[in-house]
Enzyme design. Sequence first.
Site, PDB file in Angstrom:
ATOM      1  N   CYS A 294      27.258  21.750  32.404  1.00  0.00           N
ATOM      2  CA  CYS A 294      27.631  22.718  31.384  1.00  0.00           C
ATOM      3  C   CYS A 294      28.731  23.624  31.906  1.00  0.00           C
ATOM      4  O   CYS A 294      29.195  23.505  33.033  1.00  0.00           O
ATOM      5  CB  CYS A 294      26.415  23.568  31.001  1.00  0.00           C
ATOM      6  SG  CYS A 294      24.976  22.604  30.478  1.00  0.00           S
TER       7      CYS A 294
ATOM      8  N   ILE B 257      21.925  16.530  28.871  1.00  0.00           N
ATOM      9  CA  ILE B 257      21.520  15.522  29.849  1.00  0.00           C
ATOM     10  C   ILE B 257      20.006  15.325  29.821  1.00  0.00           C
ATOM     11  O   ILE B 257      19.507  14.212  29.803  1.00  0.00           O
ATOM     12  CB  ILE B 257      21.962  15.922  31.273  1.00  0.00           C
ATOM     13  CG1 ILE B 257      23.477  16.135  31.335  1.00  0.00           C
ATOM     14  CG2 ILE B 257      21.516  14.874  32.289  1.00  0.00           C
ATOM     15  CD1 ILE B 257      24.305  14.899  31.138  1.00  0.00           C
TER      16      ILE B 257
END
Length: 648
Positions: free
Chosen positions: A2, A53
């Site tokens: 991120c 993820i």
Amino acid sequence: MCGIAGKFNFNPDHPIDRDRLVAMTTAVAHRGPDADGFYVGDGVGLGHRRLSIIDLSTGGQPLTNEDGTIWIVFNGEIYNFADTRRELEGLGHRFRTNTDTEVIVHAYEQWGDRAVDRFRGMFAFALWDAPKRRLLLVRDRLGVKPLYYCTTTSGVTFGSEIKSLLEDPDVPRGWSAEALDAYLALLYVPAPRTIYQNIWKLPAGHLLVAENGSVTIRRYWDLTFTGDGDPSREAAYLDRLEALVDESVRLRLLSDVPLGAFLSGGIDSSLVVASMVRSCPTRVVTTSVGFDEQAFNELEYARTVATHLGTESHEKIVRPDIVDLLPKLAWHLDEPFADSSAVPTYYVSKAAREHVIVALSGDGGDELWAGYARHRVERWEVAARQWLGIKGSRLAGRLAARLPLSVKGARSLRHLALAPADAYAQKHAYGMFENGLRAALYSPDFAREVRDADPFVGFRSAYQACPSSDPVDRALYVDVKTYLVDDIMTKVDKMSMAVSLESREPLLDHELLAFAASIPSTLKIRNGRGKYLLRRLLARRIPQSIVHRPKQGFAAPIGQWLRGPLVPMVQELLLDGRLKARGVFDDREVARIWREHRDGVHDHPHRLWTLVMLELWFRRFIDGVQRVQPTGAASDGVRAFTASVEAA
């Protein structure tokens, strides 16, 4: 993976501009294209861009505890979060999601800042403790994930990338002359500096606390080389190494999205893929790239490994439009960065992203297992100093100063006159602008400005701080504290994130590193070759032709590009007068270096690449928006380019 950004004002009555927070977060949208999120409280704002993820449905951020008193934005992965979660649940904590992010929040509630000691992974996070008005910034032990910050009298601004901080008008944009000098020596700006005077890298293994109008930074982890390993335990070390590598790889297979690996056919990536094959229930996906130039193409070796291990192999020959690519890379890198292996790293990441969202890499094998020539040379130089004594070493160094550097071994002989810490630091500047070359390059005014600058202070400090007396241990410790973090990890993070790919580095698991630091150097360098124990382990799993092939390195044909497609761009960037007007360089020296390389008189690929990436950074981040576009074709078919600048 991120991107995070945020701002904390010491005064709670000083509100956060939400639109500015959104702009800071949007600046790193490429790091997290799947979603964004924001938290704004009294004098504090947190922003997050998500690349999904794990726990795709409930893993949004910023994330809070049950009563909204603790908030977090997090970039990375905690691979042992399930074990830590079970421990916390046993202590009475209750969870709403299945994410590692929530584990960090509850771990902080339970153990405070020491919670980070329990995490096994790669991470950079900002945690806001509202009742205490306390901001905590943490970066992982090896600096796999980046974290930048700026402190002012009013508070702290932070982000995963510098470009986020530049969206805050309170952050000064002045650049640092000392940082520029260090960049020219090393190809990168070493931590804790950045190219900006008031923006800093949070060092690896450190945390920052902002509260009560002040900011403190402290180290929470370090790697210890003790120098007391026992070479007679080679068999036991090998078995333990195998178990740790397999465990580290297995931990990094956790994903709710497609996962694969980079495969160059070298020792490190081959070892990682071989371990993946042992643990993955499905066929392992590997990606490999090469160039048309055979000297820069390892596909033959990657193919051998992929075939032997039975992976789903994807190969690609890269024919880059390097003129269009370089301004893009300069934007992603945020500050001058001239390790040209960023180009193949970008392309292998882009190729992998066509098939997977997470890719395991072999980074870290050289720095911990003595894979570079400088590690072997360091051992020789220290032995030579001991044999010659102080006077003999100084004499040898003075005599060697009369030899041209083209004579094999002349540089090492010169180093004998230096203290070991100085000599090893200098090894990191080979082929770049070493001291004398930088002095000749600078304008008189700039030379005076940086006359007291020391690009190698961090290298010497690390060398001297290592408790082991073994010169190889000291060299490896220096590499871990400097080059690994500021060059290798920066390159891998920025280039993989440029295409929204998460890269994971199992050879940098901190428990594996602690084991590596306990291994005697005689089991790392044997018969003039590095990575001895890694090679022995790899020999159990792949063909001998791979285990014993010479190191090639992940490089790009920049020398050829600088005499081919980049000629018009280089001439425009270096000779149009704007570089001279900055007052940094003697334009005659710049022109000489360029002319000698272009005409084939001497090779200066890395020096020219360094100057090109510097000027691209200047034009994009200092002057404005950098765009390079064709203006016509010369009679020989070579395109000419001009740079146009728009107001930022």
